[in-house]
Enzyme design. Structure first.
Site, mmCIF file in Angstrom:
data_model
loop_
_atom_site.group_PDB
_atom_site.id
_atom_site.type_symbol
_atom_site.label_atom_id
_atom_site.label_comp_id
_atom_site.label_asym_id
_atom_site.label_seq_id
_atom_site.Cartn_x
_atom_site.Cartn_y
_atom_site.Cartn_z
ATOM 1 N N THR A 144 0.689 -1.192 -0.039
ATOM 2 C CA THR A 144 0.103 0.043 -0.087
ATOM 3 C C THR A 144 0.948 1.343 0.133
ATOM 4 O O THR A 144 2.046 1.034 0.452
ATOM 5 C CB THR A 144 -0.986 0.034 1.321
ATOM 6 O OG1 THR A 144 -1.702 1.160 1.518
ATOM 7 C CG2 THR A 144 -0.172 -0.282 2.528
ATOM 8 N N ASP A 145 0.342 2.471 -0.341
ATOM 9 C CA ASP A 145 0.856 3.515 -0.542
ATOM 10 C C ASP A 145 1.107 4.032 1.035
ATOM 11 O O ASP A 145 1.940 5.187 1.084
ATOM 12 C CB ASP A 145 0.296 4.758 -1.501
ATOM 13 C CG ASP A 145 -1.053 4.788 -1.135
ATOM 14 O OD1 ASP A 145 -1.735 4.525 -0.153
ATOM 15 O OD2 ASP A 145 -1.513 5.927 -1.809
ATOM 16 N N GLU A 146 0.203 3.602 1.696
ATOM 17 C CA GLU A 146 0.379 4.045 3.198
ATOM 18 C C GLU A 146 1.697 3.809 3.822
ATOM 19 O O GLU A 146 1.982 4.511 4.859
ATOM 20 C CB GLU A 146 -0.677 3.409 3.977
ATOM 21 C CG GLU A 146 -2.105 4.098 3.409
ATOM 22 C CD GLU A 146 -3.369 3.540 4.363
ATOM 23 O OE1 GLU A 146 -3.178 3.816 5.620
ATOM 24 O OE2 GLU A 146 -4.091 2.798 3.878
ATOM 25 N N TYR A 169 -1.631 -0.269 11.229
ATOM 26 C CA TYR A 169 -1.914 -0.924 10.117
ATOM 27 C C TYR A 169 -0.682 -0.823 8.963
ATOM 28 O O TYR A 169 -0.063 -1.820 8.521
ATOM 29 C CB TYR A 169 -3.105 -0.618 9.252
ATOM 30 C CG TYR A 169 -3.095 -0.910 7.755
ATOM 31 C CD1 TYR A 169 -3.062 -2.162 7.058
ATOM 32 C CD2 TYR A 169 -3.238 0.100 6.713
ATOM 33 C CE1 TYR A 169 -3.104 -2.492 5.820
ATOM 34 C CE2 TYR A 169 -3.245 -0.358 5.380
ATOM 35 C CZ TYR A 169 -3.226 -1.482 4.964
ATOM 36 O OH TYR A 169 -3.342 -1.681 3.464
ATOM 37 N N LYS A 175 2.109 -3.374 7.425
ATOM 38 C CA LYS A 175 2.806 -3.433 5.967
ATOM 39 C C LYS A 175 4.018 -3.272 5.615
ATOM 40 O O LYS A 175 4.562 -4.116 4.710
ATOM 41 C CB LYS A 175 1.371 -2.792 5.074
ATOM 42 C CG LYS A 175 0.255 -3.193 5.191
ATOM 43 C CD LYS A 175 0.050 -4.723 4.590
ATOM 44 C CE LYS A 175 0.249 -4.503 2.996
ATOM 45 N NZ LYS A 175 -0.256 -6.054 2.451
#
Length: 332
Positions: A125-127, A153, A157
């Site tokens: 994810t870009d997060e 979260y 990741k």
């Protein structure tokens, strides 16, 4: 080839399975899913009788079960979607995210080392990059952007991504990673922003928006994402990371107002609620590497994608109505 897909009963995983079975009639898909609240077996009903598809209910943290499945199926490729992904839930219960997203990924990597594969693909994810200042629209996440996750979260990741790259270096495991922007489209669990706003709007219920709603996200139609992953597992360079973005930056409040307009509902349904802890301000991906190396770029404009998505939810009440009561708000 045989492709093992983890988390295939979830939103992006199921769309990937549908796409691959249609696009590659020579391939076989083995789906592994624990069927937590976000995994819905009914999503896969259309492919359950397909002779090129097998479903196995299993926890990726169950080492014995996963190793046995590798022995039985001998997959050439693993595409790893399975993850706890709801930011609000990660704030409430971080431990579950560490277990699934890091320990579970480690189990899969160990199985790949033991039984051998041609590609392990980590769907990230870009997060993991944190956020960007809204006042700097010239800044974008690239594959070289340092990791700076904001939530349990995204930290889990990021940890999984680092583990994947460590296995590549230490065990020479053939791997790739993709980091995507916010996905939307059919079969997305009702706790996420777009389906939640659609469904609440259909019921004339309040549309909860965190803070002022000015947080900016880059939106990617799920089928475009599936096409990108397909390109990566077939043509991506071993050990590389690819950012997958939609070139569709929108403020959350603009998304909600667009949905209200499409549904013909009053803006008075929009309700601003207390902001999320550590809420990221802006995500924006530069997908130039994917275009340059893979020839991939997003095909679906947000205006076209949101209309298709709204129509899908209007036409598929039987899928989401049983899930709606247990959903939670998430505006990422």
């Amino acid at each position: 080839m045989t492709i093992l897909v983890t988390g295939g009963a979830g939103f992006i995983g199921s769309n990937f399975i549908f796409y691959m079975l249609n696009a590659h009639p020579e391939d076989r898909i083995v789906c592994v899913d624990k069927l937590t609240y976000a995994g819905n077996l009914s999503t896969l009903s259309s492919v359950m009788k397909n002779e090129r598809f097998r479903f196995e209910q299993a926890d990726i943290c169950d080492r014995a079960r996963i190793f046995r499945l590798f022995e039985e199926e001998k997959p050439e490729v693993v595409v790893h979607f399975a993850a706890e992904s709801h930011v609000d839930r990660s704030i409430e219960e971080p431990g579950a995210f560490l277990q699934t997203n890091i320990v579970g990924t480690g189990v899969l990597l160990d199985a790949c080392v033991r039984y051998g594969i041609t590609r392990f693909h980590q769907v990230s994810t870009d997060e993991v990059y944190g956020d960007l200042p809204p006042e700097r629209p010239d800044l974008f996440f690239t594959e070289e952007t340092p990791l700076k996750p904001s939530s349990p979260y995204s930290a889990s990741k990021a940890g999984a991504d680092l583990l994947v790259m460590a296995y590549h270096r230490t065990f020479k495991l053939p791997v790739t990673i993709s980091r995507c922007s916010n996905n939307y489209g059919p079969f997305q669990y009702p706790e996420k922003l777009i389906p939640l706003m659609i469904i609440n709007g259909l019921h004339d219920r309040p549309l909860p928006v965190y803070g002022t709603g000015e947080n900016i996200r880059d939106w990617l139609y799920v089928k475009d994402h599936c096409k990108a992953i397909d390109r990566i597992i077939r043509h991506g360079r071993d050990g590389e990371i690819y950012n997958i973005g939609g070139h569709n930056e929108k403020r959350n409040i603009d998304i909600v107002e667009m949905i209200v307009s499409e549904l013909g509902k009053p803006k008075s349904l929009i309700t601003h609620v207390e902001d999320r802890k550590g809420h990221d301000l802006r995500y924006a991906i530069d997908p130039a590497k994917a275009k340059r190396e893979l020839g991939w770029e997003p095909e679906t404009s947000f205006e076209a994608g949101i209309q298709k998505t709204i129509r899908w939810y209007l036409d598929n009440r039987a899928w989401w109505e049983p899930l709606y009561a247990g959903s939670k708000q998430d505006v990422k």
